[in-house]
Scaffold this motif. Structure first.
Motif, PDB file in Angstrom:
ATOM      1  N   ILE A  31       0.877  -1.182   0.000  1.00  0.00           N
ATOM      2  CA  ILE A  31       0.000   0.000   0.000  1.00  0.00           C
ATOM      3  C   ILE A  31       0.907   1.223   0.000  1.00  0.00           C
ATOM      4  O   ILE A  31       1.327   1.693   1.045  1.00  0.00           O
ATOM      5  CB  ILE A  31      -0.911   0.017   1.252  1.00  0.00           C
ATOM      6  N   GLY A  32       1.255   1.704  -1.209  1.00  0.00           N
ATOM      7  CA  GLY A  32       2.063   2.917  -1.302  1.00  0.00           C
ATOM      8  C   GLY A  32       3.554   2.721  -1.173  1.00  0.00           C
ATOM      9  O   GLY A  32       4.305   3.692  -1.112  1.00  0.00           O
ATOM     10  N   TYR A  33       4.034   1.474  -1.128  1.00  0.00           N
ATOM     11  CA  TYR A  33       5.473   1.225  -1.078  1.00  0.00           C
ATOM     12  C   TYR A  33       6.045   1.470  -2.468  1.00  0.00           C
ATOM     13  O   TYR A  33       5.312   1.512  -3.456  1.00  0.00           O
ATOM     14  CB  TYR A  33       5.724  -0.219  -0.614  1.00  0.00           C
ATOM     15  N   LYS A  34       7.370   1.597  -2.586  1.00  0.00           N
ATOM     16  CA  LYS A  34       7.988   1.903  -3.879  1.00  0.00           C
ATOM     17  C   LYS A  34       7.757   0.809  -4.925  1.00  0.00           C
ATOM     18  O   LYS A  34       7.803   1.079  -6.115  1.00  0.00           O
ATOM     19  CB  LYS A  34       9.475   2.186  -3.720  1.00  0.00           C
ATOM     20  N   LYS A  35       7.505  -0.429  -4.496  1.00  0.00           N
ATOM     21  CA  LYS A  35       7.157  -1.506  -5.405  1.00  0.00           C
ATOM     22  C   LYS A  35       5.744  -1.979  -5.076  1.00  0.00           C
ATOM     23  O   LYS A  35       5.377  -2.053  -3.909  1.00  0.00           O
ATOM     24  CB  LYS A  35       8.148  -2.675  -5.255  1.00  0.00           C
ATOM     25  N   VAL A  47       5.251  -5.913   8.125  1.00  0.00           N
ATOM     26  CA  VAL A  47       4.372  -5.458   9.203  1.00  0.00           C
ATOM     27  C   VAL A  47       3.586  -4.235   8.771  1.00  0.00           C
ATOM     28  O   VAL A  47       4.064  -3.433   7.968  1.00  0.00           O
ATOM     29  CB  VAL A  47       5.162  -5.148  10.501  1.00  0.00           C
ATOM     30  N   GLU A  48       2.370  -4.116   9.292  1.00  0.00           N
ATOM     31  CA  GLU A  48       1.537  -2.945   9.005  1.00  0.00           C
ATOM     32  C   GLU A  48       0.776  -2.534  10.250  1.00  0.00           C
ATOM     33  O   GLU A  48       0.403  -3.371  11.067  1.00  0.00           O
ATOM     34  CB  GLU A  48       0.535  -3.249   7.879  1.00  0.00           C
ATOM     35  N   GLY A  49       0.525  -1.224  10.343  1.00  0.00           N
ATOM     36  CA  GLY A  49      -0.337  -0.706  11.392  1.00  0.00           C
ATOM     37  C   GLY A  49      -1.790  -0.871  10.978  1.00  0.00           C
ATOM     38  O   GLY A  49      -2.101  -1.195   9.828  1.00  0.00           O
ATOM     39  N   ASP A  50      -2.690  -0.645  11.908  1.00  0.00           N
ATOM     40  CA  ASP A  50      -4.117  -0.810  11.626  1.00  0.00           C
ATOM     41  C   ASP A  50      -4.727   0.382  10.897  1.00  0.00           C
ATOM     42  O   ASP A  50      -5.840   0.301  10.414  1.00  0.00           O
ATOM     43  CB  ASP A  50      -4.886  -1.054  12.927  1.00  0.00           C
ATOM     44  N   HIS A  51      -3.990   1.484  10.804  1.00  0.00           N
ATOM     45  CA  HIS A  51      -4.517   2.688  10.160  1.00  0.00           C
ATOM     46  C   HIS A  51      -3.793   2.888   8.833  1.00  0.00           C
ATOM     47  O   HIS A  51      -2.822   3.637   8.738  1.00  0.00           O
ATOM     48  CB  HIS A  51      -4.357   3.908  11.068  1.00  0.00           C
ATOM     49  N   HIS A  52      -4.258   2.181   7.783  1.00  0.00           N
ATOM     50  CA  HIS A  52      -3.602   2.207   6.478  1.00  0.00           C
ATOM     51  C   HIS A  52      -3.462   3.640   5.967  1.00  0.00           C
ATOM     52  O   HIS A  52      -4.384   4.430   6.030  1.00  0.00           O
ATOM     53  CB  HIS A  52      -4.395   1.368   5.466  1.00  0.00           C
ATOM     54  N   GLY A  53      -2.287   3.946   5.482  1.00  0.00           N
ATOM     55  CA  GLY A  53      -2.021   5.279   4.959  1.00  0.00           C
ATOM     56  C   GLY A  53      -1.587   6.267   6.019  1.00  0.00           C
ATOM     57  O   GLY A  53      -1.087   7.341   5.707  1.00  0.00           O
ATOM     58  N   HIS A  54      -1.769   5.917   7.281  1.00  0.00           N
ATOM     59  CA  HIS A  54      -1.390   6.813   8.384  1.00  0.00           C
ATOM     60  C   HIS A  54      -0.496   6.083   9.376  1.00  0.00           C
ATOM     61  O   HIS A  54      -0.483   6.409  10.553  1.00  0.00           O
ATOM     62  CB  HIS A  54      -2.628   7.335   9.118  1.00  0.00           C
ATOM     63  N   SER A  55       0.217   5.063   8.907  1.00  0.00           N
ATOM     64  CA  SER A  55       1.002   4.237   9.806  1.00  0.00           C
ATOM     65  C   SER A  55       2.441   4.146   9.321  1.00  0.00           C
ATOM     66  O   SER A  55       2.691   3.987   8.125  1.00  0.00           O
ATOM     67  CB  SER A  55       0.381   2.834   9.877  1.00  0.00           C
ATOM     68  N   SER A  58       5.846  -1.260   7.187  1.00  0.00           N
ATOM     69  CA  SER A  58       6.613  -1.778   6.050  1.00  0.00           C
ATOM     70  C   SER A  58       6.299  -1.059   4.747  1.00  0.00           C
ATOM     71  O   SER A  58       7.136  -1.038   3.838  1.00  0.00           O
ATOM     72  CB  SER A  58       6.387  -3.284   5.889  1.00  0.00           C
ATOM     73  N   ASN A  59       5.118  -0.467   4.631  1.00  0.00           N
ATOM     74  CA  ASN A  59       4.815   0.300   3.429  1.00  0.00           C
ATOM     75  C   ASN A  59       5.686   1.553   3.335  1.00  0.00           C
ATOM     76  O   ASN A  59       5.839   2.130   2.264  1.00  0.00           O
ATOM     77  CB  ASN A  59       3.330   0.664   3.377  1.00  0.00           C
ATOM     78  N   ALA A  60       6.270   1.972   4.443  1.00  0.00           N
ATOM     79  CA  ALA A  60       7.196   3.104   4.468  1.00  0.00           C
ATOM     80  C   ALA A  60       8.652   2.625   4.423  1.00  0.00           C
ATOM     81  O   ALA A  60       9.469   3.186   3.703  1.00  0.00           O
ATOM     82  CB  ALA A  60       6.976   3.955   5.723  1.00  0.00           C
ATOM     83  N   PHE A  61       8.990   1.561   5.181  1.00  0.00           N
ATOM     84  CA  PHE A  61      10.396   1.165   5.300  1.00  0.00           C
ATOM     85  C   PHE A  61      10.723  -0.220   4.765  1.00  0.00           C
ATOM     86  O   PHE A  61      11.871  -0.645   4.811  1.00  0.00           O
ATOM     87  CB  PHE A  61      10.905   1.311   6.736  1.00  0.00           C
ATOM     88  N   GLY A  62       9.741  -0.948   4.230  1.00  0.00           N
ATOM     89  CA  GLY A  62      10.024  -2.249   3.624  1.00  0.00           C
ATOM     90  C   GLY A  62      10.023  -3.396   4.618  1.00  0.00           C
ATOM     91  O   GLY A  62       9.615  -3.246   5.772  1.00  0.00           O
ATOM     92  N   PRO A  63      10.470  -4.570   4.167  1.00  0.00           N
ATOM     93  CA  PRO A  63      10.504  -5.750   5.036  1.00  0.00           C
ATOM     94  C   PRO A  63      11.390  -5.492   6.256  1.00  0.00           C
ATOM     95  O   PRO A  63      12.378  -4.756   6.186  1.00  0.00           O
ATOM     96  CB  PRO A  63      11.104  -6.839   4.145  1.00  0.00           C
ATOM     97  N   VAL A  64      11.027  -6.109   7.374  1.00  0.00           N
ATOM     98  CA  VAL A  64      11.728  -5.905   8.647  1.00  0.00           C
ATOM     99  C   VAL A  64      12.509  -7.167   9.003  1.00  0.00           C
ATOM    100  O   VAL A  64      11.971  -8.278   8.955  1.00  0.00           O
ATOM    101  CB  VAL A  64      10.716  -5.595   9.774  1.00  0.00           C
ATOM    102  N   SER A  65      13.760  -6.990   9.377  1.00  0.00           N
ATOM    103  CA  SER A  65      14.599  -8.111   9.797  1.00  0.00           C
ATOM    104  C   SER A  65      14.033  -8.750  11.064  1.00  0.00           C
ATOM    105  O   SER A  65      13.633  -8.048  12.002  1.00  0.00           O
ATOM    106  CB  SER A  65      16.019  -7.614  10.070  1.00  0.00           C
ATOM    107  N   PRO A  88      -5.621 -12.652  17.370  1.00  0.00           N
ATOM    108  CA  PRO A  88      -4.870 -12.820  16.122  1.00  0.00           C
ATOM    109  C   PRO A  88      -5.837 -12.784  14.940  1.00  0.00           C
ATOM    110  O   PRO A  88      -6.717 -13.626  14.830  1.00  0.00           O
ATOM    111  CB  PRO A  88      -4.205 -14.185  16.264  1.00  0.00           C
ATOM    112  N   MET A  89      -5.710 -11.761  14.108  1.00  0.00           N
ATOM    113  CA  MET A  89      -6.639 -11.590  12.999  1.00  0.00           C
ATOM    114  C   MET A  89      -5.913 -10.872  11.871  1.00  0.00           C
ATOM    115  O   MET A  89      -5.250  -9.872  12.095  1.00  0.00           O
ATOM    116  CB  MET A  89      -7.838 -10.757  13.467  1.00  0.00           C
ATOM    117  N   LEU A  90      -6.019 -11.438  10.679  1.00  0.00           N
ATOM    118  CA  LEU A  90      -5.445 -10.811   9.501  1.00  0.00           C
ATOM    119  C   LEU A  90      -6.591 -10.306   8.648  1.00  0.00           C
ATOM    120  O   LEU A  90      -7.438 -11.092   8.223  1.00  0.00           O
ATOM    121  CB  LEU A  90      -4.612 -11.827   8.713  1.00  0.00           C
ATOM    122  N   PRO A  91      -6.672  -8.979   8.418  1.00  0.00           N
ATOM    123  CA  PRO A  91      -7.762  -8.481   7.573  1.00  0.00           C
ATOM    124  C   PRO A  91      -7.745  -9.190   6.220  1.00  0.00           C
ATOM    125  O   PRO A  91      -6.686  -9.343   5.622  1.00  0.00           O
ATOM    126  CB  PRO A  91      -7.431  -6.986   7.421  1.00  0.00           C
TER     127      PRO A  91
END
Length: 102
Positions: A31-35, A47-55, A58-65, A88-91
């Motif tokens: 969601i909005g990442y460079k790829k 990883v992602e926050g629950d507030h898409h576009g305002h979090s 990983s959409n800002a910094f990519g995959p996390v080690s 535990p819930m995945l949208p």
């Protein structure tokens, strides 16, 4: 999906809590990442926050080690009106497009 506490990839002194969306080998639509699509590399998670576009996620910094992963969040304690056990819930719209078999 489980929420994990880890160190911020941009500032290791800062701790952040995010939902794990994809594991190593999974292909995720971003969601909005460079790829637009990313295959999560070995030793990483998406990883992602629950507030898409305002979090800041990983959409800002990519995959996390996985080395930055610290703990699993089980409850919300603050503010008191939000006290709850985390489920535990995945949208459904955030499920990986492809999951590698173990």
């Amino acid at each position: 999906s489980k929420r994990k506490e880890g160190k911020s990839p941009r500032n290791p002194e800062q701790k952040i809590i995010k939902r794990v969306i994809a594991l190593e080998g999974d292909i995720i639509k971003t969601i909005g990442y460079k790829k637009k699509y990313v295959k999560v590399p070995h030793g990483h998670i998406w990883v992602e926050g629950d507030h898409h576009g305002h979090s800041f996620d990983s959409n800002a910094f990519g995959p996390v080690s996985l080395g930055l992963l610290h703990a699993r969040a089980t409850h919300i304690l603050w503010p008191p009106q939000r006290w709850q056990k985390l489920q535990p819930m995945l949208p459904p719209e955030r499920k990986p497009l492809h999951r590698e078999q173990e």
